[in-house]
Design a protein around this motif. Sequence first.
Motif, PDB file in Angstrom:
ATOM      1  N   VAL A  31       0.839  -1.191   0.000  1.00 47.51           N
ATOM      2  CA  VAL A  31       0.000   0.000   0.000  1.00 47.51           C
ATOM      3  C   VAL A  31       0.879   1.248   0.000  1.00 47.51           C
ATOM      4  CG1 VAL A  31      -0.205   0.114   2.521  1.00 47.51           C
ATOM      5  CG2 VAL A  31      -1.982   1.130   1.100  1.00 47.51           C
ATOM      6  N   VAL A  32       0.434   2.294  -0.713  1.00 47.39           N
ATOM      7  CA  VAL A  32       1.151   3.560  -0.773  1.00 47.39           C
ATOM      8  C   VAL A  32       0.181   4.684  -0.406  1.00 47.39           C
ATOM      9  CG1 VAL A  32       2.532   5.131  -2.181  1.00 47.39           C
ATOM     10  CG2 VAL A  32       2.606   2.672  -2.629  1.00 47.39           C
ATOM     11  N   PHE A  33       0.611   5.535   0.538  1.00 50.80           N
ATOM     12  CA  PHE A  33      -0.170   6.697   0.948  1.00 50.80           C
ATOM     13  C   PHE A  33       0.424   7.926   0.266  1.00 50.80           C
ATOM     14  CE2 PHE A  33      -0.230   3.614   4.440  1.00 50.80           C
ATOM     15  CZ  PHE A  33      -1.597   3.417   4.598  1.00 50.80           C
ATOM     16  N   VAL A  34      -0.351   8.561  -0.600  1.00 49.01           N
ATOM     17  CA  VAL A  34       0.176   9.634  -1.440  1.00 49.01           C
ATOM     18  C   VAL A  34      -0.451  10.970  -1.059  1.00 49.01           C
ATOM     19  CG1 VAL A  34       0.611  10.412  -3.792  1.00 49.01           C
ATOM     20  CG2 VAL A  34       0.425   7.955  -3.305  1.00 49.01           C
ATOM     21  N   GLU A  35       0.347  11.873  -0.520  1.00 49.23           N
ATOM     22  CA  GLU A  35      -0.133  13.209  -0.179  1.00 49.23           C
ATOM     23  C   GLU A  35      -0.525  13.965  -1.448  1.00 49.23           C
ATOM     24  OE1 GLU A  35       2.846  15.225   2.034  1.00 49.23           O
ATOM     25  OE2 GLU A  35       2.642  13.941   3.804  1.00 49.23           O
ATOM     26  N   GLY A  36      -1.674  14.620  -1.394  1.00 48.84           N
ATOM     27  CA  GLY A  36      -2.120  15.448  -2.511  1.00 48.84           C
ATOM     28  C   GLY A  36      -2.928  14.719  -3.555  1.00 48.84           C
ATOM     29  N   GLU A  41      -7.964   9.151  -9.038  1.00 51.23           N
ATOM     30  CA  GLU A  41      -6.879   9.779  -9.791  1.00 51.23           C
ATOM     31  C   GLU A  41      -5.751   8.789 -10.107  1.00 51.23           C
ATOM     32  OE1 GLU A  41      -7.314  14.453  -8.570  1.00 51.23           O
ATOM     33  OE2 GLU A  41      -5.793  13.279  -7.489  1.00 51.23           O
ATOM     34  N   ARG A  42      -5.069   9.072 -11.189  1.00 52.09           N
ATOM     35  CA  ARG A  42      -3.847   8.348 -11.554  1.00 52.09           C
ATOM     36  C   ARG A  42      -2.712   9.348 -11.432  1.00 52.09           C
ATOM     37  NH1 ARG A  42      -2.589   3.617 -13.960  1.00 52.09           N
ATOM     38  NH2 ARG A  42      -0.708   3.488 -15.264  1.00 52.09           N
ATOM     39  N   VAL A  43      -1.730   9.038 -10.585  1.00 51.99           N
ATOM     40  CA  VAL A  43      -0.695  10.023 -10.276  1.00 51.99           C
ATOM     41  C   VAL A  43       0.696   9.405 -10.317  1.00 51.99           C
ATOM     42  CG1 VAL A  43      -2.296  11.265  -8.757  1.00 51.99           C
ATOM     43  CG2 VAL A  43      -0.722   9.604  -7.763  1.00 51.99           C
ATOM     44  N   GLY A  44       1.661  10.279 -10.600  1.00 51.13           N
ATOM     45  CA  GLY A  44       3.050   9.930 -10.379  1.00 51.13           C
ATOM     46  C   GLY A  44       3.398  10.297  -8.954  1.00 51.13           C
ATOM     47  N   PHE A  45       4.298   9.522  -8.333  1.00 41.76           N
ATOM     48  CA  PHE A  45       4.601   9.798  -6.930  1.00 41.76           C
ATOM     49  C   PHE A  45       6.080   9.580  -6.621  1.00 41.76           C
ATOM     50  CE2 PHE A  45       3.753   5.249  -7.005  1.00 41.76           C
ATOM     51  CZ  PHE A  45       4.670   4.712  -6.111  1.00 41.76           C
ATOM     52  N   GLU A  46       6.485  10.231  -5.521  1.00 42.20           N
ATOM     53  CA  GLU A  46       7.857  10.114  -5.037  1.00 42.20           C
ATOM     54  C   GLU A  46       7.796   9.690  -3.564  1.00 42.20           C
ATOM     55  OE1 GLU A  46      11.528  13.023  -5.502  1.00 42.20           O
ATOM     56  OE2 GLU A  46      10.069  13.804  -4.057  1.00 42.20           O
ATOM     57  N   THR A  47       8.398   8.573  -3.244  1.00 43.19           N
ATOM     58  CA  THR A  47       8.360   8.043  -1.881  1.00 43.19           C
ATOM     59  C   THR A  47       9.361   8.768  -0.993  1.00 43.19           C
ATOM     60  OG1 THR A  47       7.660   5.850  -2.628  1.00 43.19           O
ATOM     61  CG2 THR A  47       8.716   5.975  -0.459  1.00 43.19           C
ATOM     62  N   PHE A  48       8.915   9.159   0.218  1.00 43.42           N
ATOM     63  CA  PHE A  48       9.854   9.762   1.171  1.00 43.42           C
ATOM     64  C   PHE A  48       9.981   8.935   2.450  1.00 43.42           C
ATOM     65  CE2 PHE A  48       5.766  11.969   1.857  1.00 43.42           C
ATOM     66  CZ  PHE A  48       5.550  11.739   3.212  1.00 43.42           C
ATOM     67  N   LYS A  49       9.144   7.904   2.595  1.00 44.70           N
ATOM     68  CA  LYS A  49       9.260   7.009   3.738  1.00 44.70           C
ATOM     69  C   LYS A  49       8.834   5.621   3.305  1.00 44.70           C
ATOM     70  CE  LYS A  49       8.222   6.727   8.682  1.00 44.70           C
ATOM     71  NZ  LYS A  49       7.521   7.385   9.816  1.00 44.70           N
ATOM     72  N   LYS A  50       9.687   4.618   3.578  1.00 44.55           N
ATOM     73  CA  LYS A  50       9.406   3.271   3.091  1.00 44.55           C
ATOM     74  C   LYS A  50       9.504   2.280   4.243  1.00 44.55           C
ATOM     75  CE  LYS A  50      10.874   2.286  -0.993  1.00 44.55           C
ATOM     76  NZ  LYS A  50      11.679   1.916  -2.185  1.00 44.55           N
ATOM     77  N   ALA A  57       4.294   8.807   0.408  1.00 48.09           N
ATOM     78  CA  ALA A  57       4.812   9.486  -0.778  1.00 48.09           C
ATOM     79  C   ALA A  57       4.098  10.801  -0.994  1.00 48.09           C
ATOM     80  CB  ALA A  57       4.643   8.585  -2.004  1.00 48.09           C
ATOM     81  N   ARG A  58       4.639  11.604  -1.898  1.00 48.52           N
ATOM     82  CA  ARG A  58       3.984  12.836  -2.321  1.00 48.52           C
ATOM     83  C   ARG A  58       3.727  12.762  -3.822  1.00 48.52           C
ATOM     84  NH1 ARG A  58       9.215  14.128  -1.207  1.00 48.52           N
ATOM     85  NH2 ARG A  58       8.672  14.914   0.866  1.00 48.52           N
ATOM     86  N   MET A  59       2.629  13.355  -4.244  1.00 54.99           N
ATOM     87  CA  MET A  59       2.286  13.357  -5.665  1.00 54.99           C
ATOM     88  C   MET A  59       3.249  14.269  -6.423  1.00 54.99           C
ATOM     89  SD  MET A  59      -1.351  14.355  -7.474  1.00 54.99           S
ATOM     90  CE  MET A  59      -1.148  16.127  -7.206  1.00 54.99           C
ATOM     91  N   THR A  60       3.743  13.796  -7.562  1.00 52.08           N
ATOM     92  CA  THR A  60       4.641  14.599  -8.399  1.00 52.08           C
ATOM     93  C   THR A  60       3.988  15.014  -9.715  1.00 52.08           C
ATOM     94  OG1 THR A  60       5.589  12.541  -9.281  1.00 52.08           O
ATOM     95  CG2 THR A  60       6.744  13.597  -7.425  1.00 52.08           C
ATOM     96  N   VAL A  61       3.139  14.129 -10.263  1.00 49.03           N
ATOM     97  CA  VAL A  61       2.467  14.407 -11.535  1.00 49.03           C
ATOM     98  C   VAL A  61       1.026  13.928 -11.436  1.00 49.03           C
ATOM     99  CG1 VAL A  61       2.441  14.032 -14.025  1.00 49.03           C
ATOM    100  CG2 VAL A  61       4.625  14.073 -12.802  1.00 49.03           C
ATOM    101  N   LEU A  62       0.102  14.752 -11.896  1.00 48.44           N
ATOM    102  CA  LEU A  62      -1.310  14.375 -11.935  1.00 48.44           C
ATOM    103  C   LEU A  62      -1.646  13.948 -13.359  1.00 48.44           C
ATOM    104  CD1 LEU A  62      -4.071  14.214 -10.536  1.00 48.44           C
ATOM    105  CD2 LEU A  62      -4.402  16.640 -11.111  1.00 48.44           C
TER     106      LEU A  62
END
Length: 446
Positions: A31-36, A41-50, A57-62
């Motif tokens: 599971v991934v929790f994506v801020e924003g 939605e389908r989003v690109g994301f960057e993980t900051f805690k694993k 993660a935080r959303m990078t691309v919508l």
Amino acid sequence: MQENIIDIKSLDMDARGVGHIENDDGTPGKVVFVEGALPGERVGFETFKKKKNWEAARMTVLHRASSMRVQPKCEHFDYCGGCSMQHLEPTAQVAIKQRVLEDNLWHIGKVHADNIMRPMYGPTWGYRYRARLSVRWVEKKGTVLVGFKEKRSVFVADIKSCQILPKHVSDMLLPLRALIGSLSLYKEVPQIELAIGEDVTALVLRIMAPMTADDETKVKAFADQYGVQFWLQTKGPETAAPFYPLDQELHYLLPEFGVRMPFKPVDFTQVNHHINRVLVHKALHLLDVQPEDRVADLFCGLGNFTLPLATQAREVVGIEGSTTLTERALSNAKANGLDGKTTFYCRNLFEITPDDLLALGKFDRMLIDPPRDGAATLCESLGVLRKTNPEFLPKRIVYVSCSPSTLARDASVLANQAGYAISKAGVVNMFPHTSHVESMAVFDLA
């Protein structure tokens, strides 16, 4: 580098989008929790805690936007931690909070409400009449910052305005920064407590060093210019005392019941005055108090529910775990001419026993408004009375909650041990644009 892409299925309690990384065989994996990110939605994301079983993660691309997505009104939304849901349409925010409540009732309490009430709404902007603002001198910026903490950080967000604070307070943020920066103790003011009444705005300066005469002159001049009252707090909340001007008193009104409630800026009062009026009206309507009823208001605080209840019932008993609070509640009852119908007791409701409840006498109806920890011991004691003294159980309970998880836990006890049916439940949008869920449930003796 290959972009990480994920489809968002739901929101968690912190308003983060929830999705799963697909396994090699196409089945849902970690599971991934994506801020924003929002559901659908389908989003690109960057993980900051694993971690082993999840990632933050935080959303990078919508890539595909939800129809519920809106443009945040606040220019500081991306980094200020004061709000988490401004990118979600307000009615959708409430719908998601309603889902959180229902999911908690079922997954934690294993109970369902017979009826889901319509959500209770209020203003979505400028509603926050209470706030604890952090203050910090930032050497690199050469300035004092006043505001909420940054997202995922202990640092104070560099904000110049705030859309959830009333406009006159939002407009004061930059002048407040300048005021604190001009004082001799500019490094010794860690926070400012904000409390707004009907006609008074109070600011409690937490000071770690004494003020000079020049400091006092500057603070008084600011109070005169912006029409606020300053309090000073040197240690714990009990040390907070009015500084200038001294001839003002905070209060809020419950006009439907003719009640005027004085309070101090460090007291617990509801953040959203408009919704508090709606909350009190709804709670009393659901409790359906009759003129001959004896009613208990547990975790009564200053009497927010006790005094309105006293306008309808034969007798209301308010119980709180602080002698100071029960004395203040009695004072408020006297000020409103309701002391003849109210009695206040200091009891630790987190340790209350069945015998304690019996000693208080029979109540026809009961209102419970606990802090986030809930009312587990109280509900368990009611469960014991079901077996030993069922005639002492109130026929109806209205439970006002600021935590759906502890409400669900306590609802399970009331339903399965104390013999109550959950006739109604619903959410109260006390904190728009945040993930905080305020709710209310009605329990009828089966």
